[in-house]
Each structure stands twice: as C-alpha cells, then as structure tokens.
Write a protein that holds these residues in place. Structure first.
Motif, PDB file in Angstrom:
ATOM      1  N   PHE A 255      30.701   8.767  -2.384  1.00 32.55           N
ATOM      2  CA  PHE A 255      29.430   9.047  -1.707  1.00 32.55           C
ATOM      3  C   PHE A 255      29.655   9.157  -0.202  1.00 32.55           C
ATOM      4  CE2 PHE A 255      28.203   6.951  -5.638  1.00 32.55           C
ATOM      5  CZ  PHE A 255      27.146   7.747  -6.089  1.00 32.55           C
ATOM      6  N   ILE A 256      28.763   9.897   0.432  1.00 28.90           N
ATOM      7  CA  ILE A 256      28.726   9.965   1.892  1.00 28.90           C
ATOM      8  C   ILE A 256      27.476   9.217   2.340  1.00 28.90           C
ATOM      9  CG2 ILE A 256      28.553  11.457   3.910  1.00 28.90           C
ATOM     10  CD1 ILE A 256      29.818  13.691   2.225  1.00 28.90           C
ATOM     11  N   TYR A 257      27.654   8.252   3.225  1.00 29.46           N
ATOM     12  CA  TYR A 257      26.541   7.419   3.673  1.00 29.46           C
ATOM     13  C   TYR A 257      26.192   7.754   5.122  1.00 29.46           C
ATOM     14  CZ  TYR A 257      27.518   4.628  -0.475  1.00 29.46           C
ATOM     15  OH  TYR A 257      27.716   4.219  -1.780  1.00 29.46           O
ATOM     16  N   ALA A 258      24.916   8.033   5.349  1.00 28.16           N
ATOM     17  CA  ALA A 258      24.404   8.253   6.708  1.00 28.16           C
ATOM     18  C   ALA A 258      23.509   7.068   7.045  1.00 28.16           C
ATOM     19  CB  ALA A 258      23.622   9.558   6.779  1.00 28.16           C
ATOM     20  N   THR A 259      23.829   6.369   8.122  1.00 30.03           N
ATOM     21  CA  THR A 259      23.104   5.146   8.483  1.00 30.03           C
ATOM     22  C   THR A 259      22.525   5.274   9.886  1.00 30.03           C
ATOM     23  OG1 THR A 259      24.623   3.810   7.141  1.00 30.03           O
ATOM     24  CG2 THR A 259      23.291   2.657   8.774  1.00 30.03           C
ATOM     25  N   THR A 260      21.302   4.792  10.039  1.00 30.25           N
ATOM     26  CA  THR A 260      20.686   4.734  11.357  1.00 30.25           C
ATOM     27  C   THR A 260      19.725   3.556  11.401  1.00 30.25           C
ATOM     28  OG1 THR A 260      19.575   6.019  13.083  1.00 30.25           O
ATOM     29  CG2 THR A 260      18.699   6.221  10.854  1.00 30.25           C
ATOM     30  N   TYR A 261      19.113   3.340  12.565  1.00 33.32           N
ATOM     31  CA  TYR A 261      18.233   2.193  12.739  1.00 33.32           C
ATOM     32  C   TYR A 261      16.904   2.622  13.344  1.00 33.32           C
ATOM     33  CZ  TYR A 261      22.511  -0.409  11.924  1.00 33.32           C
ATOM     34  OH  TYR A 261      23.659  -0.899  11.365  1.00 33.32           O
ATOM     35  N   GLY A 262      15.863   1.913  12.980  1.00 34.71           N
ATOM     36  CA  GLY A 262      14.535   2.183  13.520  1.00 34.71           C
ATOM     37  C   GLY A 262      13.796   0.890  13.787  1.00 34.71           C
ATOM     38  N   ASN A 263      12.626   1.014  14.367  1.00 33.72           N
ATOM     39  CA  ASN A 263      11.806  -0.155  14.672  1.00 33.72           C
ATOM     40  C   ASN A 263      10.697  -0.272  13.635  1.00 33.72           C
ATOM     41  OD1 ASN A 263      11.045  -2.385  16.354  1.00 33.72           O
ATOM     42  ND2 ASN A 263       9.317  -1.158  17.069  1.00 33.72           N
ATOM     43  N   GLY A 264      10.712  -1.324  12.855  1.00 36.29           N
ATOM     44  CA  GLY A 264       9.724  -1.503  11.808  1.00 36.29           C
ATOM     45  C   GLY A 264       8.327  -1.772  12.359  1.00 36.29           C
ATOM     46  N   VAL A 265       7.323  -1.424  11.582  1.00 35.75           N
ATOM     47  CA  VAL A 265       5.920  -1.690  11.942  1.00 35.75           C
ATOM     48  C   VAL A 265       5.378  -2.723  10.944  1.00 35.75           C
ATOM     49  CG1 VAL A 265       3.626  -0.695  12.289  1.00 35.75           C
ATOM     50  CG2 VAL A 265       5.668   0.687  12.766  1.00 35.75           C
ATOM     51  N   PRO A 266       5.451  -4.015  11.284  1.00 33.65           N
ATOM     52  CA  PRO A 266       4.959  -5.052  10.366  1.00 33.65           C
ATOM     53  C   PRO A 266       3.454  -4.932  10.156  1.00 33.65           C
ATOM     54  CG  PRO A 266       6.378  -5.998  12.067  1.00 33.65           C
ATOM     55  CD  PRO A 266       6.034  -4.604  12.506  1.00 33.65           C
ATOM     56  N   ARG A 267       3.029  -5.130   8.930  1.00 28.66           N
ATOM     57  CA  ARG A 267       1.614  -5.032   8.584  1.00 28.66           C
ATOM     58  C   ARG A 267       1.181  -6.264   7.792  1.00 28.66           C
ATOM     59  NH1 ARG A 267      -0.684   0.016   8.910  1.00 28.66           N
ATOM     60  NH2 ARG A 267       0.686   1.643   9.742  1.00 28.66           N
ATOM     61  N   HIS A 268      -0.131  -6.478   7.760  1.00 29.19           N
ATOM     62  CA  HIS A 268      -0.663  -7.545   6.929  1.00 29.19           C
ATOM     63  C   HIS A 268      -0.400  -7.214   5.458  1.00 29.19           C
ATOM     64  CE1 HIS A 268      -2.834  -9.899   9.932  1.00 29.19           C
ATOM     65  NE2 HIS A 268      -3.252  -8.780  10.478  1.00 29.19           N
ATOM     66  N   ALA A 269       0.073  -8.197   4.718  1.00 31.86           N
ATOM     67  CA  ALA A 269       0.244  -8.029   3.266  1.00 31.86           C
ATOM     68  C   ALA A 269      -1.104  -8.301   2.609  1.00 31.86           C
ATOM     69  CB  ALA A 269       1.322  -8.967   2.735  1.00 31.86           C
ATOM     70  N   ALA A 270      -2.051  -7.391   2.831  1.00 34.29           N
ATOM     71  CA  ALA A 270      -3.431  -7.597   2.389  1.00 34.29           C
ATOM     72  C   ALA A 270      -3.527  -7.802   0.883  1.00 34.29           C
ATOM     73  CB  ALA A 270      -4.286  -6.404   2.805  1.00 34.29           C
ATOM     74  N   GLN A 271      -2.628  -7.161   0.135  1.00 36.49           N
ATOM     75  CA  GLN A 271      -2.660  -7.317  -1.323  1.00 36.49           C
ATOM     76  C   GLN A 271      -2.403  -8.774  -1.717  1.00 36.49           C
ATOM     77  OE1 GLN A 271      -0.161  -5.896   0.460  1.00 36.49           O
ATOM     78  NE2 GLN A 271       0.436  -3.908  -0.390  1.00 36.49           N
ATOM     79  N   LEU A 272      -1.447  -9.402  -1.023  1.00 40.34           N
ATOM     80  CA  LEU A 272      -1.128 -10.800  -1.349  1.00 40.34           C
ATOM     81  C   LEU A 272      -2.228 -11.743  -0.898  1.00 40.34           C
ATOM     82  CD1 LEU A 272       2.700 -11.158  -0.634  1.00 40.34           C
ATOM     83  CD2 LEU A 272       1.517 -10.747  -2.790  1.00 40.34           C
ATOM     84  N   TYR A 273      -2.876 -11.433   0.230  1.00 38.50           N
ATOM     85  CA  TYR A 273      -3.996 -12.267   0.665  1.00 38.50           C
ATOM     86  C   TYR A 273      -5.063 -12.304  -0.436  1.00 38.50           C
ATOM     87  CZ  TYR A 273      -2.096 -11.351   5.392  1.00 38.50           C
ATOM     88  OH  TYR A 273      -1.292 -11.232   6.490  1.00 38.50           O
ATOM     89  N   GLU A 274      -5.383 -11.126  -0.972  1.00 38.74           N
ATOM     90  CA  GLU A 274      -6.405 -11.055  -2.017  1.00 38.74           C
ATOM     91  C   GLU A 274      -5.927 -11.721  -3.294  1.00 38.74           C
ATOM     92  OE1 GLU A 274      -9.154  -7.618  -2.289  1.00 38.74           O
ATOM     93  OE2 GLU A 274      -7.643  -6.585  -1.090  1.00 38.74           O
ATOM     94  N   ALA A 275      -4.654 -11.546  -3.619  1.00 33.73           N
ATOM     95  CA  ALA A 275      -4.109 -12.150  -4.838  1.00 33.73           C
ATOM     96  C   ALA A 275      -4.195 -13.674  -4.774  1.00 33.73           C
ATOM     97  CB  ALA A 275      -2.660 -11.707  -5.050  1.00 33.73           C
ATOM     98  N   ILE A 276      -3.785 -14.234  -3.642  1.00 38.41           N
ATOM     99  CA  ILE A 276      -3.827 -15.696  -3.479  1.00 38.41           C
ATOM    100  C   ILE A 276      -5.265 -16.197  -3.514  1.00 38.41           C
ATOM    101  CG2 ILE A 276      -3.350 -17.572  -1.863  1.00 38.41           C
ATOM    102  CD1 ILE A 276      -0.894 -15.905  -0.940  1.00 38.41           C
ATOM    103  N   SER A 277      -6.176 -15.455  -2.871  1.00 35.73           N
ATOM    104  CA  SER A 277      -7.594 -15.831  -2.897  1.00 35.73           C
ATOM    105  C   SER A 277      -8.121 -15.864  -4.318  1.00 35.73           C
ATOM    106  CB  SER A 277      -8.418 -14.850  -2.058  1.00 35.73           C
ATOM    107  OG  SER A 277      -8.041 -14.893  -0.708  1.00 35.73           O
ATOM    108  N   CYS A 278      -7.734 -14.865  -5.111  1.00 31.58           N
ATOM    109  CA  CYS A 278      -8.195 -14.802  -6.507  1.00 31.58           C
ATOM    110  C   CYS A 278      -7.690 -15.983  -7.323  1.00 31.58           C
ATOM    111  CB  CYS A 278      -7.749 -13.490  -7.152  1.00 31.58           C
ATOM    112  SG  CYS A 278      -8.728 -12.053  -6.656  1.00 31.58           S
TER     113      CYS A 278
END
Length: 360
Positions: A255-278
C-alpha cells in the motif's frame, strides 16, 4: 493540548458482503427485546396476561417505525418526500423523528387499550413510558455509533471530533482509495504542515492506496483533488485543513500511505447526553412504579416522562446542530417546537393525577 476525543468507528459490526450488520440496527432491536422483558415483569406483577405483552410488542414495533418515519417526512423534509413518495419506504437511508415515534405510540396504545377490557389507556401509557426511556437510550447510542445528530462545537475537555464524515467524503472521491483513517495525533510536535498555534486539537489523517497506483499519481491526486476536497465545509466543520497542507508518503505492505494533519473541531456528544438522560429517566420511572404502583393515580408516570424527556430534549437542542437547513431561520428549531406541547401535556397529566388522588 486540551483533552478531546476523536470518534470515528465503523457504523457496522461486520460486513457480510451482501449486507452489513450495523450498530444502530442492533441497538434498536435490543431496545425492543429489553423492553419486552421489562413489560413481562410489569404485567406479571400486576396480574395481567403475558400474551398481552406479545401483542403490545407488535403494536410498538410498528408504531415506532411508521410513526418515526412519517414524523421525519412531515416535520423535516416534506417537499423532498412528497415529490418522491417511494423514498418514504427507504428507512435504511436514515430519517426517523422521535416526535413522530411518540405520536405513533400514542395512537397504537389507544388501539391496544380498546382491544382489552382490563387495560385502560392511561394505565398502559404509565407503564410503556418506563421502557420507552430505556429504548430511547439505546437508539441515541446507535446515533452516536453512526456519528449522526451531532452537537455544536465546544471547547470543553469532553468535546468529540467526529471523523466519520471526513472518511466517507474522501472514500467517495475515487476507487483508488483503499481506506481512510482519522485518529488523534499523538504529538503536536509532528504537525509541521500546520501554522504554529493553529492545532489545539491535532488530528492525524491517513489515506491508503493500493500499490497498483504509482507514487507520483498518488501525490498528484492528494495534492490537487483531495486537498481541494479537504477545504470543503462538509469536512472543515469536523477537521480543519489549511490550504498549504503537506502530505507525507510511504510504501508498506503493498500500500501507499498519504498522511497529513489537521485541527479537529470538538463538538458536544449530544447523542450521549440524551442517552444518559434516558437511562436516568428509566431508573426514576421504574423506581416510582415499583414503589407506588398501587397508589399512583393514572397519568402520573406518563406526565413525568413527558416533562423529563421532552423538557431535556428542548434544552439539548440548544447545543445540537439543526437537522435540516430551514431550521436555521427559526427562533427555535423543529425539535423544540414539537417538544413544547408535549411538556405542557405532561404538566396537564400530572395535575389531573393529583386531583384524582385528592378525590379518593
């Protein structure tokens, strides 16, 4: 470097070739299986026939699927589906609305109560919301596995960078791509491709090509088409890549691998908030039923569920991305507008149940 999570699992458990066994489907089905067992326990404790639970399960499965699907069609994308009605049947493509599921359940339980003389409508509503809560927790967990219904960006330490959409978008570019992997960068010291200070949440992107492709062709592709794709909003809302992003290449194991880096955009895990609430709502309702099932007036548990579930849903919508574009122009999104009457209904049922107890 702040703490954050990069989340990019495959939405399926196993690829069978002709189809996939997906986490969402498994969790959806598990919700009904667990719910049925809890309802067997409730009916047994209250002297009802277990056969009625089997009929109830059928009613509920049909009500949730049909109601949730039609709810999405009518509330969120009516123009799309009314112009292509056959697409309404394509449930596997996604598009289920919890408010539509709630409406379906209310109708189905009314029909169920009419079928049996020993079961009143409010009685079954009080019991069914106990298991609806735990099913809701599992369905929202399925949404998390699918990386859908995501939250707004956040700088909190528990923010989640959802990389699955990035993987999907790049995979669609060409059949030459074997696999796309998004993961948290182990060290910011390796991020030479990004301007200093711009990588608070460094993310590593690795794209693999089979060795049928020449290295110079891979370089040409990644530094033109793929680099252009990385600038699009569908990707930058999850991971930001600069226009001068550089790639590192290596060949290994065919395989040929191409690698690079970026800046992630963290978000609220809203699905888990609702799951835990339930989960907490389930525990509360089950406790109240188990302790006071012979003393609570009909409608009390149902009212508590409506207020807790849809009251929290109203609040969570403030930190969730809108599901469809037309919501961007609304003061409140569709989920919030649909939650308000349900919360008011919950208050009504609690007030009525208190009045009923005073009359006894």
């Amino acid at each position: 470097m702040l703490s954050y999570i990069v989340w990019s699992p495959k939405p399926y458990i196993v690829d069978l070739g002709f189809t996939e066994l997906r986490w969402y489907g498994l969790l959806f089905a598990l919700g009904f299986i667990i719910s049925q067992q809890v309802m067997f326990h409730i009916f047994k404790k209250e002297g009802k026939k277990e056969r009625q639970v089997e009929v109830l399960t059928l009613y509920m499965v049909l009500a949730v699927i049909i109601g949730a699907r039609l709810g999405h069609v009518l509330f969120y994308e009516p123009a799309r589906y009314l112009s292509n009605p056959i697409d309404i049947l394509k449930v596997w493509e996604g598009g289920l609305a919890s408010h539509g599921g709630a409406a379906g359940i209310l109708i189905a339980l009314y029909l169920f109560a009419k079928k049996y003389n020993d079961i009143s409508y409010l009685w079954i509503l009080d019991r069914i919301v106990i298991v609806v809560a735990i099913t809701g927790a599992l369905i929202r967990t399925g949404n998390f596995m699918n990386s859908e219904i995501i939250g707004e960006p956040t700088d909190k330490a528990y923010g989640v960078v959802f990389g699955r959409e990035v993987e999907l978008r790049l995979n669609y570019l060409t059949t030459a791509i074997e696999e796309v992997e998004v993961e948290r960068a182990k060290s910011s010291a390796t991020l030479e491709s990004m301007p200093e200070g711009d990588f608070e949440y460094p993310v590593k992107l690795t794209v693999s090509f089979n060795d049928k492709n020449k290295l110079e062709d891979v370089k040409r592709f990644t530094e033109t088409q793929m680099l252009s794709k990385l600038q699009e909003s569908t990707i930058s809302q999850h991971i930001e890549f600069s226009s001068n992003t550089k790639f590192e290449y290596n060949e290994k194991g065919g395989f040929i691998y191409a690698t690079t880096y970026g800046n992630g955009v963290p978000r609220h895990a809203a699905q888990l908030y609702e799951a835990i609430s339930c989960v907490f709502i389930f525990l509360l309702l089950f406790y109240l039923w188990n302790k006071n099932r012979s003393g609570l007036a009909d409608g009390r548990l149902f009212g508590i569920f409506l207020i807790a579930c849809f009251g929290l849903r109203f609040l969570y919508e403030f930190i969730k991305e809108n599901q469809v574009a037309f919501e961007d122009g609304l003061a409140l999104n569709m989920g919030q507008w649909l939650s308000i009457p349900l919360v008011l209904a919950g208050i009504y049922f609690i007030v009525q149940s208190i009045r009923a107890e005073k009359r006894i």
